[in-house]
Design a protein around this motif. Sequence first.
Motif, short mmCIF file in Angstrom:
data_model
loop_
_atom_site.label_atom_id
_atom_site.label_comp_id
_atom_site.label_asym_id
_atom_site.label_seq_id
_atom_site.Cartn_x
_atom_site.Cartn_y
_atom_site.Cartn_z
N VAL A 182 -68.00 9.94 139.24
CA VAL A 182 -67.79 8.56 139.66
C VAL A 182 -68.28 8.42 141.09
O VAL A 182 -67.96 9.23 141.95
N ASP A 183 -69.08 7.40 141.39
CA ASP A 183 -69.71 7.25 142.70
C ASP A 183 -68.73 6.83 143.79
O ASP A 183 -68.88 7.18 144.95
N GLY A 184 -67.74 6.05 143.44
CA GLY A 184 -66.81 5.59 144.47
C GLY A 184 -65.72 4.76 143.85
O GLY A 184 -65.74 4.49 142.65
N GLY A 185 -64.73 4.37 144.65
CA GLY A 185 -63.69 3.52 144.10
C GLY A 185 -62.32 3.93 144.55
O GLY A 185 -62.13 4.59 145.57
N ASP A 186 -61.34 3.54 143.78
CA ASP A 186 -59.94 3.74 144.10
C ASP A 186 -59.57 5.22 143.93
O ASP A 186 -59.68 5.75 142.83
N PRO A 187 -59.13 5.90 144.98
CA PRO A 187 -58.79 7.32 144.84
C PRO A 187 -57.58 7.59 143.97
O PRO A 187 -57.30 8.71 143.64
N GLU A 188 -56.84 6.53 143.57
CA GLU A 188 -55.74 6.76 142.64
C GLU A 188 -56.27 7.12 141.25
O GLU A 188 -55.59 7.76 140.47
N GLY A 189 -57.50 6.66 140.93
CA GLY A 189 -58.11 7.04 139.67
C GLY A 189 -58.96 8.27 139.88
O GLY A 189 -58.63 9.16 140.64
N PHE A 190 -60.14 8.35 139.22
CA PHE A 190 -61.03 9.47 139.44
C PHE A 190 -62.23 9.02 140.27
O PHE A 190 -63.35 9.45 140.07
N GLY A 191 -61.96 8.14 141.27
CA GLY A 191 -63.02 7.65 142.11
C GLY A 191 -63.21 8.47 143.36
O GLY A 191 -63.46 7.93 144.43
N LEU A 192 -63.06 9.78 143.26
CA LEU A 192 -63.19 10.65 144.42
C LEU A 192 -64.55 11.33 144.48
O LEU A 192 -64.80 12.14 145.36
N GLY A 193 -65.45 11.03 143.57
CA GLY A 193 -66.73 11.71 143.50
C GLY A 193 -66.84 12.44 142.18
O GLY A 193 -66.38 11.96 141.15
N THR A 194 -67.47 13.60 142.21
CA THR A 194 -67.57 14.41 141.00
C THR A 194 -66.28 15.21 140.83
O THR A 194 -65.96 16.05 141.66
N VAL A 195 -65.54 14.94 139.77
CA VAL A 195 -64.25 15.58 139.53
C VAL A 195 -64.34 16.40 138.25
O VAL A 195 -64.78 15.89 137.22
N SER A 196 -63.92 17.65 138.31
CA SER A 196 -63.88 18.50 137.12
C SER A 196 -62.52 19.16 137.01
O SER A 196 -61.85 19.42 138.02
N ALA A 197 -62.10 19.42 135.79
CA ALA A 197 -60.81 20.05 135.56
C ALA A 197 -60.88 21.53 135.92
O ALA A 197 -61.83 22.22 135.55
N GLY A 198 -59.90 22.00 136.67
CA GLY A 198 -59.83 23.41 137.03
C GLY A 198 -58.87 24.17 136.13
O GLY A 198 -58.72 23.85 134.96
N ARG A 199 -58.19 25.15 136.69
CA ARG A 199 -57.28 25.94 135.88
C ARG A 199 -55.96 25.21 135.66
O ARG A 199 -55.54 24.36 136.44
N ASP A 200 -55.31 25.57 134.56
CA ASP A 200 -54.06 24.94 134.15
C ASP A 200 -53.05 26.04 133.85
O ASP A 200 -53.27 26.85 132.94
N LEU A 201 -51.96 26.10 134.61
CA LEU A 201 -50.92 27.10 134.42
C LEU A 201 -49.70 26.45 133.77
O LEU A 201 -49.36 25.31 134.08
N TYR A 202 -49.05 27.20 132.88
CA TYR A 202 -47.87 26.67 132.20
C TYR A 202 -46.83 27.77 132.04
O TYR A 202 -47.16 28.92 131.72
N TYR A 222 -42.79 23.72 132.77
CA TYR A 222 -43.47 23.36 134.02
C TYR A 222 -44.96 23.64 133.91
O TYR A 222 -45.39 24.65 133.32
N THR A 223 -45.78 22.76 134.48
CA THR A 223 -47.22 22.97 134.51
C THR A 223 -47.78 22.67 135.90
O THR A 223 -47.32 21.75 136.58
N ASN A 224 -48.76 23.48 136.30
CA ASN A 224 -49.47 23.29 137.56
C ASN A 224 -50.95 23.32 137.25
O ASN A 224 -51.44 24.28 136.64
N ALA A 225 -51.67 22.28 137.65
CA ALA A 225 -53.10 22.20 137.34
C ALA A 225 -53.89 21.80 138.57
O ALA A 225 -53.38 21.10 139.45
N THR A 226 -55.14 22.26 138.63
CA THR A 226 -56.03 21.87 139.72
C THR A 226 -57.20 21.07 139.16
O THR A 226 -57.62 21.27 138.02
N PHE A 227 -57.73 20.18 139.99
CA PHE A 227 -58.92 19.40 139.68
C PHE A 227 -59.87 19.55 140.86
O PHE A 227 -59.50 19.30 142.01
N ASP A 228 -61.08 19.98 140.57
CA ASP A 228 -62.07 20.25 141.62
C ASP A 228 -62.81 18.97 141.97
O ASP A 228 -63.31 18.26 141.09
#
Length: 218
Positions: A93-113, A134-140
Amino acid sequence: MKTTAALLVAGSMLAVATPAMAQDSENFDGFRLEALAGYDVAQAGSSVDTEGEDDESIEGLAYGVGAGYDFDAGGVVLGLEAEYVGSTGEVDVDGGDPEGFGLGTVSAGRDLYLGGRIGVKANDDLLVYAKGGYTNATFDVLSRDGDIEYRADIDTDGYRVGAGLEYALSGNTFAKVEYRYSNYSDAELDFEGDAPDVDLGEIDLDRHQVMAGFGMRF
């Protein structure tokens, strides 16, 4: 003589059947390891306004490993489990509201459970179960400001619930399929290098996964 022979035959049949019954009772008991793969989608939750260009989702293939320990208490199976899962999901996503995925190129990282499950045996080789924990996840995140690139991880915390079916195969192997829903409500933006981390406060991020698994019991 006929009565004695009948008793011997009955005793032999019982001796053969008893180990088989014991094996059946152990289908969902003990330590397990499993490989996991399935469909993964993350998107802004219901409390986030995603009208327009920010109405995006991250979709891809989830893959990973899991481990757990189950205790067969008779009619109920109780278990503890943990997972490490990655994902191929990505959105640009090129730009926009950071509450969504408007932060640039976003990819899913690791997911711990880390969580538990409770199940009932539909029959000797089929378990129907529910899970939660409980789950902890990262998004790059990769953002650009002119020629300058900024890389960071969104580190999120939340909870997971789900349900599934597990089928005991021959020997100590098993196969399963499950659906799980995760919601992440706390997040922190972790930058590379010496830049200070940023607390993003409360967020609302939903994740849906349909996963299949194959594993072994020990």
